[in-house]
Design a protein around this motif. Structure first.
Motif, PDB file in Angstrom:
ATOM      1  N   ARG A  11       0.590  -1.009   0.088  1.00 41.93           N
ATOM      2  CA  ARG A  11      -0.106  -0.001  -0.081  1.00 41.93           C
ATOM      3  C   ARG A  11       0.846   0.928  -0.214  1.00 41.93           C
ATOM      4  NH1 ARG A  11      -5.432  -0.924   2.121  1.00 41.93           N
ATOM      5  NH2 ARG A  11      -5.571  -2.712   2.131  1.00 41.93           N
ATOM      6  N   VAL A  12       0.403   2.127  -0.614  1.00 41.82           N
ATOM      7  CA  VAL A  12       1.189   3.585  -0.711  1.00 41.82           C
ATOM      8  C   VAL A  12      -0.320   4.199  -0.665  1.00 41.82           C
ATOM      9  CG1 VAL A  12       2.534   4.494  -1.705  1.00 41.82           C
ATOM     10  CG2 VAL A  12       3.096   2.589  -2.585  1.00 41.82           C
ATOM     11  N   THR A  19       9.622   5.825  -1.938  1.00 42.73           N
ATOM     12  CA  THR A  19       8.348   6.076  -1.525  1.00 42.73           C
ATOM     13  C   THR A  19       7.979   4.542  -0.412  1.00 42.73           C
ATOM     14  OG1 THR A  19       7.615   6.675  -3.765  1.00 42.73           O
ATOM     15  CG2 THR A  19       6.343   5.928  -2.205  1.00 42.73           C
ATOM     16  N   LYS A  20       7.483   5.480   0.216  1.00 39.83           N
ATOM     17  CA  LYS A  20       7.253   4.923   2.031  1.00 39.83           C
ATOM     18  C   LYS A  20       6.040   3.591   1.347  1.00 39.83           C
ATOM     19  CE  LYS A  20       6.140   5.444   6.623  1.00 39.83           C
ATOM     20  NZ  LYS A  20       5.548   4.333   6.597  1.00 39.83           N
ATOM     21  N   LYS A  61      14.842 -11.357   3.093  1.00 38.77           N
ATOM     22  CA  LYS A  61      14.723 -10.497   3.095  1.00 38.77           C
ATOM     23  C   LYS A  61      14.117  -9.246   2.937  1.00 38.77           C
ATOM     24  CE  LYS A  61      19.518 -10.644   3.934  1.00 38.77           C
ATOM     25  NZ  LYS A  61      19.997 -11.083   3.386  1.00 38.77           N
ATOM     26  N   GLU A  62      13.065  -8.537   4.451  1.00 41.50           N
ATOM     27  CA  GLU A  62      12.309  -7.576   3.801  1.00 41.50           C
ATOM     28  C   GLU A  62      13.013  -6.763   3.259  1.00 41.50           C
ATOM     29  OE1 GLU A  62       8.416  -8.267   4.531  1.00 41.50           O
ATOM     30  OE2 GLU A  62       9.309  -5.608   3.239  1.00 41.50           O
ATOM     31  N   LEU A  63      11.955  -5.711   2.421  1.00 35.67           N
ATOM     32  CA  LEU A  63      12.778  -4.836   1.337  1.00 35.67           C
ATOM     33  C   LEU A  63      12.299  -3.089   2.650  1.00 35.67           C
ATOM     34  CD1 LEU A  63      13.295  -6.066  -1.938  1.00 35.67           C
ATOM     35  CD2 LEU A  63      14.765  -6.178  -0.770  1.00 35.67           C
ATOM     36  N   LEU A  64      11.106  -3.957   2.421  1.00 36.16           N
ATOM     37  CA  LEU A  64      10.365  -2.158   2.718  1.00 36.16           C
ATOM     38  C   LEU A  64      10.741  -1.845   4.139  1.00 36.16           C
ATOM     39  CD1 LEU A  64       6.266  -2.851   1.863  1.00 36.16           C
ATOM     40  CD2 LEU A  64       8.380  -2.067   0.417  1.00 36.16           C
ATOM     41  N   GLY A  65      11.014  -0.582   4.321  1.00 38.60           N
ATOM     42  CA  GLY A  65      11.555   0.302   5.765  1.00 38.60           C
ATOM     43  C   GLY A  65      12.717   0.929   5.656  1.00 38.60           C
ATOM     44  N   ARG A  66      13.436  -0.312   4.556  1.00 41.56           N
ATOM     45  CA  ARG A  66      15.087  -0.338   4.163  1.00 41.56           C
ATOM     46  C   ARG A  66      15.567   1.604   3.808  1.00 41.56           C
ATOM     47  NH1 ARG A  66      18.070  -5.080   5.245  1.00 41.56           N
ATOM     48  NH2 ARG A  66      16.128  -6.211   5.722  1.00 41.56           N
ATOM     49  N   THR A 125       4.340   2.307 -11.403  1.00 45.93           N
ATOM     50  CA  THR A 125       5.430   3.320 -10.987  1.00 45.93           C
ATOM     51  C   THR A 125       6.114   3.144  -9.634  1.00 45.93           C
ATOM     52  OG1 THR A 125       5.961   4.486 -13.226  1.00 45.93           O
ATOM     53  CG2 THR A 125       7.538   5.205 -11.300  1.00 45.93           C
ATOM     54  N   THR A 126       4.810   3.081  -9.107  1.00 48.62           N
ATOM     55  CA  THR A 126       4.612   3.427  -7.575  1.00 48.62           C
ATOM     56  C   THR A 126       4.809   2.408  -6.871  1.00 48.62           C
ATOM     57  OG1 THR A 126       2.798   5.111  -7.534  1.00 48.62           O
ATOM     58  CG2 THR A 126       3.027   4.032  -6.045  1.00 48.62           C
ATOM     59  N   CYS A 127       4.564   0.937  -7.435  1.00 51.41           N
ATOM     60  CA  CYS A 127       5.178  -0.154  -6.794  1.00 51.41           C
ATOM     61  C   CYS A 127       6.765  -0.888  -6.874  1.00 51.41           C
ATOM     62  CB  CYS A 127       4.643  -0.932  -7.398  1.00 51.41           C
ATOM     63  SG  CYS A 127       2.916  -1.839  -7.238  1.00 51.41           S
ATOM     64  N   ILE A 128       7.192  -0.105  -7.409  1.00 48.08           N
ATOM     65  CA  ILE A 128       8.371   0.271  -8.384  1.00 48.08           C
ATOM     66  C   ILE A 128       9.541   1.258  -6.643  1.00 48.08           C
ATOM     67  CG2 ILE A 128      10.333   0.719  -9.059  1.00 48.08           C
ATOM     68  CD1 ILE A 128       9.020  -0.637 -12.122  1.00 48.08           C
ATOM     69  N   ASP A 129       8.509   1.868  -6.845  1.00 49.92           N
ATOM     70  CA  ASP A 129       9.205   3.417  -6.466  1.00 49.92           C
ATOM     71  C   ASP A 129       9.317   2.750  -4.644  1.00 49.92           C
ATOM     72  OD1 ASP A 129       9.989   4.789  -7.847  1.00 49.92           O
ATOM     73  OD2 ASP A 129       7.811   6.100  -7.748  1.00 49.92           O
ATOM     74  N   ALA A 130       7.746   2.034  -4.367  1.00 47.26           N
ATOM     75  CA  ALA A 130       7.982   0.915  -2.698  1.00 47.26           C
ATOM     76  C   ALA A 130       8.817   0.429  -2.302  1.00 47.26           C
ATOM     77  CB  ALA A 130       7.019   0.980  -2.361  1.00 47.26           C
ATOM     78  N   ILE A 131       9.380  -0.661  -3.941  1.00 45.47           N
ATOM     79  CA  ILE A 131       9.744  -2.020  -3.620  1.00 45.47           C
ATOM     80  C   ILE A 131      11.529  -1.363  -3.234  1.00 45.47           C
ATOM     81  CG2 ILE A 131      10.475  -4.009  -4.874  1.00 45.47           C
ATOM     82  CD1 ILE A 131       8.049  -4.335  -5.970  1.00 45.47           C
TER      83      ILE A 131
END
Ligand SMILES: Nc1ncnc2c1ncn2[C@@H]1O[C@H](COP(=O)(O)OP(=O)(O)OP(=O)(O)O)[C@@H](O)[C@H]1O
Ligand SMILES: [Mg+2]
Length: 249
Positions: A12-13, A55-56, A66-71, A45-51
């Motif tokens: 979610r973004v 983008t948060k 490995k979790e990518l979100l938050g790194r 694009t927002t999906c790629i930005d978040a991954i």
């Protein structure tokens, strides 16, 4: 090279209350050319930005364990996740080799054309061969064709030994021959890496996709093989009127 998969779960973004990506799940594995399609503003694009950490996002995007979100962005790059942008982001005034040196983290002084070749390291050599740019070593990136610039960006990711390549509209503006060359390049790369292609070009998608996720208004509308997605009435409805995009062509 990787055995790991990219698994995105309930991504979610939001942008100040506007839900750009509203709970998207998909996965991508080495050995397939994975496509993410959808109309303008669908959230691709927002999906790629978040991954990639630009983008948060909330939910989960795991590469193997490995979790990518938050790194942070550079840490995600270091885990082997590379991306290209909708507009080419190579250094126009530098040569192909200099661009690849930068991608490899090397700093090569401005040297003569003759000396250039001798110092090429094996990873750069392989990326040049793979992308068909071996003859353009000393060409300033700014005078490459549109297609060659995209290939240079892909070569830069290969030099970094990216395990995941997230490519945002790689064939936009390319000639038919360049599209074919790009599709074949992606198939070769995808043998040992995770390749996720965001595209508008339905003909290109039909020719090279193994599996497809269709986004619409920030949600997954349909998911499956090219045949499954094309046969989905919801997909046909969304693409209706956009140059008979989903009809057999
Ligand atoms: N930084 C931002 N701030 C506010 N809204 C944004 C931002 N980035 C994207 N959006 C909005 O989020 C939605 C999804 O945009 P996104 O760029 O992900 O779409 P897309 O599927 O890549 O579209 P396209 O095919 O046109 O590239 C759009 O409505 C867009 O206007
Ligand atoms: Mg986009």
């Amino acid at each position: 090279m990787t055995d790991a998969s990219l698994v995105v779960t309930d991504l979610r973004v939001e942008f100040s209350g506007f839900v750009a990506v509203g709970g998207v799940s998909f996965d991508a594995h080495p050995g397939e050319v994975r496509f993410l399609i959808g109309p303008n503003g669908a959230g691709k694009t927002t999906c790629i930005d978040a991954i990639t950490g630009l983008t948060k996002g909330t939910g989960s995007a795991r590469l193997g364990e490995k979790e990518l979100l938050g790194r942070q962005v550079h840490k995600i790059v270091r885990l082997g996740v590379g991306r290209t942008f909708q507009t080419a982001s190579v250094f126009d005034e530098l040569t192909v080799l200099q661009n690849l040196d930068i991608a490899a983290g090397r700093h090569r002084p401005a040297i003569s054309l003759l000396r250039a070749r001798r110092g090429v390291d094996p990873a750069i050599e392989r990326a040049l061969e793979e992308t068909g740019l071996a003859g353009e070593l000393t060409t300033p990136a700014g005078i490459l064709s549109h297609g060659q610039k995209q290939w240079l960006e892909i070569a830069m990711l290969l030099v970094q030994d990216a395990k995941v390549l997230l490519l945002d509209e790689p064939v936009a503006g390319m000639s038919q021959d360049e599209r074919t060359a790009t599709g074949e390049l992606l198939q070769r790369i995808a043998a040992k890496r995770i390749v996720l292609v965001v595209e508008h070009d339905m003909d290109f998608m039909r020719r090279y996709a193994t599996r497809v996720t269709v986004l619409h208004q920030g949600r997954v509308l349909s998911q499956g093989t090219v045949a499954e997605v094309q046969a989905d009435p919801r997909v046909q409805e969304v693409y209706l009127g956009t140059a008979d995009a989903m009809t057999e062509g």
